[in-house]
Design an enzyme around this catalytic site. Structure first.
Site, PDB file in Angstrom:
ATOM      1  N   SER A  47       0.872  -1.171   0.000  1.00  0.00           N
ATOM      2  CA  SER A  47       0.000   0.000   0.000  1.00  0.00           C
ATOM      3  C   SER A  47       0.905   1.215   0.000  1.00  0.00           C
ATOM      4  CB  SER A  47      -0.943  -0.018   1.203  1.00  0.00           C
ATOM      5  OG  SER A  47      -1.990   0.906   0.980  1.00  0.00           O
ATOM      6  N   GLU A  48       0.603   2.188  -0.876  1.00  0.00           N
ATOM      7  CA  GLU A  48       1.586   3.234  -1.170  1.00  0.00           C
ATOM      8  C   GLU A  48       1.828   4.191  -0.009  1.00  0.00           C
ATOM      9  OE1 GLU A  48      -1.171   2.536  -2.862  1.00  0.00           O
ATOM     10  OE2 GLU A  48      -2.092   4.309  -3.776  1.00  0.00           O
ATOM     11  N   ASN A  49       0.970   4.141   1.031  1.00  0.00           N
ATOM     12  CA  ASN A  49       1.257   4.989   2.195  1.00  0.00           C
ATOM     13  C   ASN A  49       2.397   4.450   3.047  1.00  0.00           C
ATOM     14  OD1 ASN A  49      -0.837   3.015   2.647  1.00  0.00           O
ATOM     15  ND2 ASN A  49      -1.073   3.844   4.698  1.00  0.00           N
TER      16      ASN A  49
END
Lengths: 216, 242, 216, 242
Positions: A47-49
């Site tokens: 997940s890009e966070n």
């Protein structure tokens, strides 16, 4: 014909993701894929966070506000998961380390151009998030979308009328009607749902499709 | 359908990710002649001694090596150079009191040197891993090491344009790993390893211990397994000898 | 006159480094500065191989091969120290986060050009390490060197004859004879050793020096 | 002689580094009108709620804000926008179901938006902290967000030239700090904080706990104190309300 529902589409995408893959699931429809990954097949979700090894939703009351996914929903971390900051997370994306990004779309062109971030409307406030990074960065970009708009127009088009997210970046399209590979020589139909002929799919889609030996 | 390449592939039949390899030899078996290989370490700290020994034994020739130095004494990278396996080397500090094998090969014209300021070397490796096409750095502007390079004034400063350094393999050392290839380092042994891991298509890691999945604290994993293809446990006796 | 020895030079530099500074000490002569930092004054030493909070040499037998400085000597870590990788370490340098770099030199020019990495000899094998990054990156660059070469020539010169490490980067020069600030309008003498007149320093140095009110 | 600027400076007389401040108000007192301020967080994770509240109370106007979003609901950054303090915002995802204060201000022409792809936003912030003058990224090539920007083909790919984003202040949240300003984070609350800390001249951190110097494991310190000027402990009740 038997159109696939959202869960059937997600299950079909999930079936194609091999053991050991690193995968980013876009917000919305693609997120459903996580629920359909075969039990016991190890697939590592990004997940890009800033997390690898995203696990299932926590039980009610077990949410941790410091552990969320890119859709800002509470998640859990699998054993073997890791955290990192945003620049490292997008270095991972841009540097072509993800095996797959599964993204939603408004339109995909015959050349593999993707439009999924902006309707282009004069009054629309634009918002892009990580879509452009994922489109250009993942080794393979898989698109999940309904085949037709609510008005019955094909979302697979000669040229995108919506603003692009990325040019020539889509590798495969999963719709409620078919699975289609985007190749340098055009669109190849890989699968068609039960009860739909290639000719009918061709008529609905509008742009030229090639028939694979395996196509129904 | 299999989109994946460069995988461990030694245990494809088992329904479980396991990047561990039985030996350094097995982990390096497919390195071809002409490969570009990054080698981690700064001094002995983080130097993957067992992997370098295995590379020497493996026999690949005409290699391009990326390392901060150009070998010391008669072992490790110095021995690889002495065995005439290295065609070109990228480094920031080749000349040392005990770099005699490199010195000889360089003076004999047997080895090409691309001398790169240490921070530019690190940033070029990082850029490769991060998908950056090129970047402007102020380092080396106005010096010999920027000669022939494109420059640009941005704001009040002058910059030199530098390009990424990609590799086929990275050989690095970490303290602990798990079967997914997550890595934790120890003190200054971390140095070049995390960026080299990201810049190579196939990263091979020498570790002291392969822990159970989940045993590494996720907050101390510096290199997530996505950057790692192969892990080899090397007993502590070998580590001491490094 | 009373030329300063290496330890006196190091002590003089150490006196000028304020509490709370982040400092990188170059290999060789500058490393000595660490031994002369006033007890109880908190100064945080950076070593470019990836550590902040470098402490004193370990006791014999207490060395750890995983904990070394940029000179590859065993060191210790102070409480409050931290580790990071090489790209982060040089981002810290290049991004102007270090308050001071203390560097050795072959020559410094009146414009503040620094030459300290390469004699330029045809047979010399070049080696630069982190010198160019430190020269361009630290907020203030302090040079420590003997005032004169063994042949008695000034190392402070109109133009460097050796290849440059960095252009216009030196802020202050500490020698065994004087302390000299490099400013846009020229070289300002801040201090001279006991028994050496400004005129004699001027004669030894060759390039024009300006006299500060505080100069002897 | 004092070469240092932007220090804590509240306790200059004590012979000891101590970056802790008694309150968020004190830590933000010197922010002038027109400042560029990075605000950490992604959703509630890592959002420095107490510092944003203090910024609203402090009153600085005509601010340029850098944040992944443009505020949610009626609190935090949304309240800052509602109070008409924000002249310009850099973000990747302004439009959300509950971004009504931004939506109104944007449609009224009261606020300038620089829309940046999320990875490019992160890399531009990182470039500022790392002293990189500009970099080439493949992201957004051929799209609206690259219009008017310089491009270049490098190897087989096309890239867009992007410049660093520097800030005067960064307001971030961490889990634990010490008096030197070293920071450890918790899970995905890390997100933008480490890079923002490096890109601002004065980084102010809201933490749950200020530990004794040496109590943080050096292997888990993600942001070394060199990037931090001021630390404020905010009680856990406030943290829960965030």
């Amino acid at each position: 014909m038997k159109k696939l529902d959202r869960n059937q589409m997600a299950a079909r995408v999930a079936r194609d993701i091999p053991e050991g893959s690193y995968v980013n699931l876009g917000i919305g429809l693609p997120t459903l894929v996580a629920d359909h990954l075969p039990k016991g097949r190890e697939i590592i979700l990004h997940s890009e966070n800033g997390v690898l090894g995203v696990g299932p939703k926590p039980a009610a009351g077990e949410e941790d506000e410091d552990l969320i996914n890119a859709g800002k929903e509470p998640v859990t971390l699998l054993a073997g998961g890791a955290y990192f900051h945003h620049a490292d997370s997008f270095a991972m994306i841009r540097g072509r380390h993800l095996d797959f990004a599964v993204l939603g779309a408004f339109q995909v062109s015959v050349a593999g151009d993707l439009a999924n971030w902006h309707t282009g409307g004069a009054d629309a406030i634009p918002a892009v998030g990580g879509a452009m990074d994922l489109a250009m960065g993942a080794k393979k970009v898989l698109v999940m979308m309904e085949h037709l708009t609510k008005k019955g127009e094909s979302k697979i088009v000669e040229r995108c009328s919506y603003p692009l997210t990325g040019a020539r970046c889509v590798n495969r399209i999963y719709t409620d009607l078919a699975i289609i590979d985007v190749k340098p020589d055009g669109l190849h139909v890989v699968e068609v749902v039960e009860g739909l002929s290639f000719e009918e799919l061709q008529r609905l889609t509008g742009v030229p499709l090639k028939r694979l030996l395996t196509a129904a | 359908m299999c989109f994946l390449k460069w995988g461990g592939c030694h245990n494809g039949a088992l329904p479980m990710i396991d990047k561990s390899f039985a030996s350094a030899e097995a982990a390096l078996a497919d390195i071809p002649d002409g490969a570009t290989i990054m080698i981690g370490g700064f001094g002995n700290a983080g130097m993957p001694a067992a992997l370098i020994d295995a590379l020497i034994a493996q026999g690949a020739r005409s290699l391009t090596i990326v390392n901060n130095n150009a070998g010391n004494g008669d072992t490790g990278l110095a021995a690889l150079i002495a065995a005439k396996r290295v065609r070109k080397i990228f480094c920031s500090f080749p000349r040392q009191a005990d770099s005699w094998h490199f010195d000889r090969a360089y003076r004999a014209g047997e080895i090409e040197l691309e001398l790169v300021p240490q921070g530019t070397l690190a940033e070029r490796i990082r850029a490769a891993g991060a998908g950056i096409g090129a970047f402007y750095t102020p380092t080396a502007y106005g010096t010999l090491l920027a000669e022939g390079k494109e420059t640009r004034r941005i704001g009040e400063r002058d910059y030199v344009l530098e390009y990424p350094i990609h590799a086929d393999y990275a050989l690095i050392k970490a303290d602990r790993a798990d079967r997914w290839g997550n890595l934790a380092y120890r003190k200054t042994a971390r140095n070049f390893a995390p960026i080299m891991a990201s810049a190579a298509r196939c990263t091979v890691v020498q570790v002291r211990e392969i822990a159970q999945l989940g045993a590494l604290d996720p907050e101390t994993i510096v290199t997530p397994g996505i950057f790692v293809k192969r892990v080899v446990r090397i007993g502590s006796s070998l580590r001491k000898a490094a």
